[in-house]
Motif scaffolding. Structure first.
Motif: not given
Ligand SMILES: Cc1cc2nc3c(=O)[nH]c(=O)nc-3n(C[C@H](O)[C@H](O)[C@H](O)COP(=O)(O)OP(=O)(O)OC[C@H]3O[C@@H](n4cnc5c(N)ncnc54)[C@H](O)[C@@H]3O)c2cc1C
Length: 422
Positions: A107, A152, A156, A401, A410
């Protein structure tokens, strides 16, 4: 005797750095990480044991410099035609020892892709930030701050959501950006990062891609606050936490590529995130193979080594088959990234979606395989001294992640079935 080096790699297109860099990183992993990694879980907050390994790899061996142009002290990987295959090898070797070190190290380059990679090199920002990474023998960390409290995956999900849910704002006042917002989870947050690449909107709620902005913020800029690290199931070497930006002011030229291009090239960042994730899975699974080899060679059942029993050999074959395939897929994706002239732009929706497909395939296989490996080892599978349960905890996190499995599904369905609303 067969070893990890017998799993197939595409020898006809490995990077020219492959052998040399692979050996350096493997030596580092065997001396600086593998003997100590069992104590990493307890060191999640302080990083007293973990930090020297980072300093050696990134600072002393200079690996944190690789993306920058040569005349600025880098290795020029950003403008090479082998950035994908060289990165895959480097991260795989690190992840064999510890996939959290691999992600923290990987990263460092993640936000820098926006300014170091051809054809969108931002020379002024390379000059601005290269001294931080290239003129020190200490590890220096960058972070890619995308995820926000409200979600998150949506951030993305560029193709459909187009940045409409981003709440971190960047307003141009004179020749400065004023940034306000709250990010959480970025790798290398939790007090570690020296430089953030921040995903912002210049017009909240807008689906105009010109309003998607990627702006660099040095961590010591007034108004930046980092919280402490979260305690996770594994991956102790990667710190994750909250970052608050309150009226943070940075020069206008800290925006990476500009209107439209920030959005476009951020998709390339996503492609590299997928590539990195596959390499972490591949590297950790190579070590799972090494551990299992030792176990099934030395543990006996009915007078024969475990591996000489049909049922056990079937499971071992399943694992070896998956490692072989994950590695081949990972290198194929690296090749697709290295040769846009053949496979299309790294930021194209097709390359992003295919990366997501490969990433979730690799994670799903690994998580299932680790369960099988632990079953084979019975109680020893849960014993920390074998390190299998460590890889099990770590690879589960890789699966979570970058939008998790659902976003991967999706984007894959959208590509191959021309879905219109997902
Ligand atoms: C070890 C680690 C490292 C990380 N590193 C980074 C980093 O470097 N930078 C950074 O910014 N973040 C980072 N993250 C965060 C990570 O990328 C996010 O937690 C992840 O993208 C999911 O976002 P969220 O937790 O907010 O879940 P949400 O986005 O709220 O999603 C919740 C649930 O809904 C589902 N969902 C969301 N959209 C849809 C859709 N369109 N259709 C169906 N289902 C859907 C998701 O898959 C999930 O199951 C990291 C996380 C971890 C654990």
């Amino acid at each position: 005797m067969h070893t990890i080096d017998d799993f197939t790699r595409p020898r006809e297109y490995l990077s020219p750095l492959d052998e040399y860099m692979g050996k350096i990183v493997r030596d580092w992993a065997e001396k600086e990480v593998i003997p100590f990694r069992r104590n990493y879980d307890e060191d999640w907050k302080e990083h007293n044991i973990i930090e020297p390994a980072f300093d050696k790899l990134m600072g002393e061996l200079g690996m944190q410099r690789v993306l920058f142009p040569e005349d600025l002290g880098g290795w020029g990987l950003g403008h090479s035609h082998y950035i994908g295959s060289a990165s895959f090898r480097m991260f795989e070797e690190v992840a064999r020892a510890d996939s959290a070190i691999a992600v923290a190290f990987g990263v460092v380059f993640w936000p820098l892709i926006m300014i170091c990679n051809k054809p969108h090199v931002n020379r002024r920002l390379c000059e601005e930030f290269s001294p931080l990474f290239c003129q020190t023998d200490k590890a220096v960390f960058a972070a890619n701050a995308m995820t926000e409290p409200q979600g998150g995956a949506d951030i993305e999900n560029l193709d459909i959501v187009k940045g409409t849910t981003i709440e971190t704002t960047a307003i141009l006042e004179g020749d400065e950006w004023v940034i306000n917002g709250h990010k959480l989870w970025p790798t290398n947050s939790g007090g570690i990062a020296d430089l953030f690449g921040v995903v912002c909107t210049t017009n909240p709620g807008s689906d105009d891609v010109n309003d998607f902005a990627f702006i660099f913020v040095p961590a010591d800029t007034p108004g930046v606050t980092q919280g402490g690290p979260y305690q996770k199931a594994g991956m102790a070497a990667d710190k994750n936490g909250d970052i608050w930006f309150e009226n943070v002011r940075v020069p206008a030229f800290y925006r990476a590529c500009g209107p439209g291009d920030d959005y476009k090239y951020f998709k390339e960042v996503i492609s590299f995130g997928n590539l990195g994730s596959i390499s972490f899975v591949s590297g950790a699974m190579l070590n799972v193979y090494e551990i299992l080899r030792e176990f099934v060679d030395t543990y006996f059942f009915k007078g024969k080594p475990l591996k000489e029993h049909d049922a056990v050999a079937g499971v071992l074959a399943d694992l070896a088959k998956d490692i072989e395939i994950i590695r081949i897929i990972g290198y194929q994706y690296a090749r697709m990234i290295d040769r846009p002239d053949i496979y299309g732009d790294r930021w194209s929706d097709e390359i992003v979606a295919k990366g997501r497909a490969y990433k979730y395939f690799a994670c799903d296989r690994a998580v299932e395989d680790l369960g099988k490996a632990m079953n084979l080892m019975e109680s020893y599978g849960s014993e920390r001294c074998w390190d299998i349960e460590k890889h099990w905890r770590d690879l589960k996190i890789v699966q979570l992640w970058m939008g998790g499995k659902q976003l991967c599904q999706m984007e894959t369905a959208r590509l191959f079935f021309d879905c219109q609303t997902l």
